[in-house]
Design a protein around this motif. Structure first.
Motif, PDB file in Angstrom:
ATOM      1  N   UNK A  51       0.798  -1.218   0.000  1.00 20.76           N
ATOM      2  CA  UNK A  51       0.000   0.000   0.000  1.00 20.76           C
ATOM      3  C   UNK A  51       0.834   1.272   0.000  1.00 20.76           C
ATOM      4  N   UNK A  52       2.102   1.181   0.402  1.00 24.10           N
ATOM      5  CA  UNK A  52       2.832   2.437   0.568  1.00 24.10           C
ATOM      6  C   UNK A  52       4.312   2.397   0.229  1.00 24.10           C
ATOM      7  N   UNK A  53       4.894   1.234  -0.031  1.00 28.62           N
ATOM      8  CA  UNK A  53       6.348   1.182  -0.207  1.00 28.62           C
ATOM      9  C   UNK A  53       6.825   2.029  -1.379  1.00 28.62           C
ATOM     10  N   UNK A  54       5.961   2.300  -2.348  1.00 28.68           N
ATOM     11  CA  UNK A  54       6.368   3.105  -3.503  1.00 28.68           C
ATOM     12  C   UNK A  54       6.594   4.569  -3.135  1.00 28.68           C
ATOM     13  N   UNK A  55       6.104   5.003  -1.976  1.00 29.28           N
ATOM     14  CA  UNK A  55       6.265   6.395  -1.564  1.00 29.28           C
ATOM     15  C   UNK A  55       7.568   6.635  -0.801  1.00 29.28           C
ATOM     16  N   UNK A  56       8.326   5.574  -0.514  1.00 29.64           N
ATOM     17  CA  UNK A  56       9.471   5.655   0.388  1.00 29.64           C
ATOM     18  C   UNK A  56      10.770   5.677  -0.415  1.00 29.64           C
ATOM     19  N   UNK A  57      11.627   6.656  -0.121  1.00 30.03           N
ATOM     20  CA  UNK A  57      12.884   6.774  -0.864  1.00 30.03           C
ATOM     21  C   UNK A  57      14.077   6.223  -0.097  1.00 30.03           C
ATOM     22  N   UNK A  58      14.007   6.175   1.256  1.00 33.45           N
ATOM     23  CA  UNK A  58      15.078   5.628   2.089  1.00 33.45           C
ATOM     24  C   UNK A  58      14.453   5.176   3.399  1.00 33.45           C
ATOM     25  N   UNK A  59      15.200   4.356   4.165  1.00 33.60           N
ATOM     26  CA  UNK A  59      14.665   3.879   5.440  1.00 33.60           C
ATOM     27  C   UNK A  59      15.776   3.801   6.477  1.00 33.60           C
ATOM     28  N   UNK A  60      15.424   4.167   7.721  1.00 34.12           N
ATOM     29  CA  UNK A  60      16.328   4.082   8.863  1.00 34.12           C
ATOM     30  C   UNK A  60      15.685   3.177   9.908  1.00 34.12           C
ATOM     31  N   UNK A  61      16.416   2.122  10.303  1.00 33.50           N
ATOM     32  CA  UNK A  61      15.888   1.096  11.211  1.00 33.50           C
ATOM     33  C   UNK A  61      16.811   1.031  12.423  1.00 33.50           C
ATOM     34  N   UNK A  62      16.366   1.594  13.553  1.00 34.66           N
ATOM     35  CA  UNK A  62      17.179   1.661  14.765  1.00 34.66           C
ATOM     36  C   UNK A  62      16.677   0.651  15.795  1.00 34.66           C
ATOM     37  N   UNK A  63      17.524  -0.319  16.123  1.00 37.20           N
ATOM     38  CA  UNK A  63      17.224  -1.320  17.158  1.00 37.20           C
ATOM     39  C   UNK A  63      15.901  -2.024  16.890  1.00 37.20           C
ATOM     40  N   UNK A  86      20.908  -0.437  12.419  1.00 34.64           N
ATOM     41  CA  UNK A  86      21.881  -0.771  13.453  1.00 34.64           C
ATOM     42  C   UNK A  86      21.230  -1.023  14.798  1.00 34.64           C
ATOM     43  N   UNK A  87      22.082  -1.210  15.812  1.00 37.50           N
ATOM     44  CA  UNK A  87      21.600  -1.485  17.168  1.00 37.50           C
ATOM     45  C   UNK A  87      22.645  -1.006  18.162  1.00 37.50           C
ATOM     46  N   UNK A  88      22.358  -1.220  19.438  1.00 41.18           N
ATOM     47  CA  UNK A  88      23.213  -0.738  20.514  1.00 41.18           C
ATOM     48  C   UNK A  88      23.951  -1.890  21.179  1.00 41.18           C
ATOM     49  N   UNK A  89      25.056  -1.566  21.819  1.00 48.54           N
ATOM     50  CA  UNK A  89      25.907  -2.600  22.420  1.00 48.54           C
ATOM     51  C   UNK A  89      25.186  -3.388  23.494  1.00 48.54           C
ATOM     52  N   UNK A  90      24.317  -2.738  24.275  1.00 50.03           N
ATOM     53  CA  UNK A  90      23.574  -3.407  25.352  1.00 50.03           C
ATOM     54  C   UNK A  90      22.085  -3.376  25.061  1.00 50.03           C
ATOM     55  N   UNK A  91      21.730  -3.734  23.843  1.00 50.45           N
ATOM     56  CA  UNK A  91      20.338  -3.676  23.399  1.00 50.45           C
ATOM     57  C   UNK A  91      19.505  -4.756  24.079  1.00 50.45           C
ATOM     58  N   UNK A  92      18.191  -4.763  23.792  1.00 51.81           N
ATOM     59  CA  UNK A  92      17.297  -5.711  24.452  1.00 51.81           C
ATOM     60  C   UNK A  92      17.519  -7.155  23.999  1.00 51.81           C
ATOM     61  N   UNK A  93      18.177  -7.328  22.873  1.00 47.39           N
ATOM     62  CA  UNK A  93      18.503  -8.653  22.359  1.00 47.39           C
ATOM     63  C   UNK A  93      19.661  -8.504  21.376  1.00 47.39           C
ATOM     64  N   UNK A  94      20.442  -9.561  21.153  1.00 51.20           N
ATOM     65  CA  UNK A  94      21.507  -9.469  20.149  1.00 51.20           C
ATOM     66  C   UNK A  94      20.908  -9.273  18.753  1.00 51.20           C
ATOM     67  N   UNK A  95      21.397  -8.285  18.044  1.00 55.05           N
ATOM     68  CA  UNK A  95      20.858  -7.983  16.719  1.00 55.05           C
ATOM     69  C   UNK A  95      21.927  -7.946  15.626  1.00 55.05           C
ATOM     70  N   UNK A  96      23.185  -7.996  16.011  1.00 58.73           N
ATOM     71  CA  UNK A  96      24.262  -7.776  15.041  1.00 58.73           C
ATOM     72  C   UNK A  96      24.194  -8.733  13.851  1.00 58.73           C
ATOM     73  N   UNK A 150      19.237   4.213  24.029  1.00 56.67           N
ATOM     74  CA  UNK A 150      20.238   5.182  24.487  1.00 56.67           C
ATOM     75  C   UNK A 150      20.662   6.134  23.380  1.00 56.67           C
ATOM     76  N   UNK A 151      20.686   5.648  22.153  1.00 54.00           N
ATOM     77  CA  UNK A 151      21.184   6.470  21.040  1.00 54.00           C
ATOM     78  C   UNK A 151      20.246   7.610  20.683  1.00 54.00           C
ATOM     79  N   UNK A 152      19.015   7.589  21.216  1.00 51.61           N
ATOM     80  CA  UNK A 152      18.028   8.598  20.833  1.00 51.61           C
ATOM     81  C   UNK A 152      18.457  10.011  21.213  1.00 51.61           C
TER      82      UNK A 152
END
Length: 454
Positions: A240-252, A343-353, A391-393
């Motif tokens: 329904x909407x992905x065509x409107x998006x030019x870039x994406x930022x996914x934090x944690x 990306x994610x944080x060093x002490x995040x809620x779960x390992x994401x790397x 924390x990065x916020x």
């Protein structure tokens, strides 16, 4: 040319409503005319509490967002709206202390479908300015949060030539309840996912209206943290909407694999919704809508514990807004084909790397669009929590001065660097023109470590 953020000493005194109307451009958006207010910096304007859909109350509770109702005259948008109806925050908890202020906590309301826009003063009203735009989605496990928490602010980004839009959307049982009686009202036989449809409606509003603020409707980045990052993953997947998006930022918000699952079945979710409402002796849609918001929300957590239902008030694959999960969409190359910063944080809620670098590798094998990966590794001063989830916020939005923590000059320098990276990515699709922060690929899985310089 890549731009660096600078701190401004400009401040403005409080103005009367009438003087604000005269000082800020009056813009015409869906629904009517609006005026805004100055930010802390007189070169930045904020339009707060703009309605992007009709109030989802009364007969519109548990219905997809409807068109905003028009208003007469000029609506003064100098005050943030209520936040979506949610549990009252425990101010003594870790996150209550970290991000919330009992003196300024907004009211809760089902009437919550509003957004906020930060824009350079020189751009507002100039439809030819064509500035890059980012729509930010807050976190909170789809259960809590709002789009103007004190760590979220668009001043630093606007001074870098980026327009920030933050949104509220329906949460918890009001945003995601599925129930057979509600499904029967819908021609597609579906219910739930109202919060997801809210996000899609907000994005459509941005496409239709952002030029009034000086923004480019063809250059919109979607960004978010935690459940907001999960929401970004849903939006870049949604037909329904992905065509409107030019870039994406996914934090944690993870990468490939499960973060907040979208795979629960419609039948299971409807069954859980019916069990919960049966306990409230509400069996029809009319009876359910007659319940007070307090009673509905008050029943949610006890029911989740009793039924061991986990997080059942969250987005799911309904065949319309979502036709498959994010991981499947990545692997069959059907997500938005755009640059990603993740990306994610060093002490995040779960390992994401690994999940994140797996995502980058999968994209590298299917697309020429880059994926930039970061690892936030600054242990925040003031306690031993480390680089915790969220924390990065403070650094992302350059709002460290709003925190109780004893941040150092090195923290402010790290924040300057991150704002530059983020806004450059929003503008150009690269944090620094690939000078030092390279894309993460299968053969060269580069990860930018964000930490203070010694």
């Amino acid at each position: 040319m890549l731009l660096l953020i600078t701190q401004s000493a400009f401040t403005v005194e409080a103005a009367t409503n009438e003087s604000i109307k005269l000082a800020t451009p009056v813009l015409k958006v869906t629904g009517g005319k609006i005026s805004g207010c100055f930010g802390e910096d007189s070169h930045v304007l904020i339009y707060k509490g703009i309605p992007y859909a009709a109030a989802p109350i009364g007969d519109l509770r548990w219905k997809r967002p409807q068109p905003v109702k028009a208003w007469q005259g000029t609506r003064l948008c100098n005050t943030f709206s209520a936040m979506a109806f949610q549990r009252e925050r425990d101010m003594k908890s870790f996150y209550g202390k970290e991000f919330h202020d009992p003196q300024s906590e907004p009211q809760r309301s089902e009437d919550c479908l509003y957004l906020n826009v930060w824009t350079p003063r020189s751009a507002a009203g100039n439809t030819k300015a064509k500035l890059p735009v980012v729509m930010w989605i807050h976190g909170g496990a789809y259960m809590s949060g709002f789009g103007f928490e004190k760590e979220m602010d668009g001043e630093a980004w606007a001074k870098c030539g980026v327009i920030l839009v933050t949104i509220n959307y329906r949460l918890n049982v009001f945003g995601f309840l599925a129930h057979p009686a509600l499904s029967a009202e819908n021609k597609e036989g579906l219910s739930g996912n109202y919060g997801l449809y809210d996000q899609i409606a907000a994005l459509q509003w941005v496409v239709n209206n952002i030029a009034q603020f000086g923004g480019d409707p063809k250059n919109i980045t979607v960004a978010g943290q935690s459940a907001g990052a999960g929401s970004v993953k849903n939006l870049v997947t949604s037909p329904l909407c992905k065509r409107f998006i030019s870039k994406a930022i996914i934090q944690s918000g993870g990468g490939l694999g499960e973060f907040i699952s979208t795979e629960a079945s419609k039948d299971k979710l409807e069954a859980l919704g019916m069990q919960m409402m049966d306990q409230l002796q509400a069996h029809t849609a009319k009876e359910m809508r007659a319940l007070s918001a307090e009673k509905v929300l008050g029943a949610l957590m006890p029911f989740m514990r009793q039924a061991k239902a986990g997080l059942f008030t969250a987005p799911y694959i309904d065949g319309v807004a979502l036709t498959e999960d994010f991981t499947s969409a990545v692997k069959d190359n059907s997500i938005a084909d755009i640059p990603y910063l993740i990306g994610s944080n060093a002490n995040d809620i779960m390992p994401m790397d690994k999940a994140i670098t797996d995502f980058a590798a999968a994209r590298d094998s299917l697309s020429k669009r880059p994926v930039y990966v970061y690892h936030f590794d600054r242990s925040l001063p003031g306690d031993t929590a480390g680089s915790f989830h969220s924390a990065e916020m403070w650094y992302t939005f350059h709002t460290l001065k709003r925190s109780w923590r004893p941040f150092t000059q090195a923290d402010y320098e790290l924040s300057d660097r991150m704002v530059t990276y983020w806004t450059n990515f929003i503008k150009y699709g690269s944090p620094d023109g690939d000078k030092t922060w390279k894309p993460c690929t299968r053969k060269a899985p580069y990860v930018e470590v964000l930490q203070t310089k010694k």
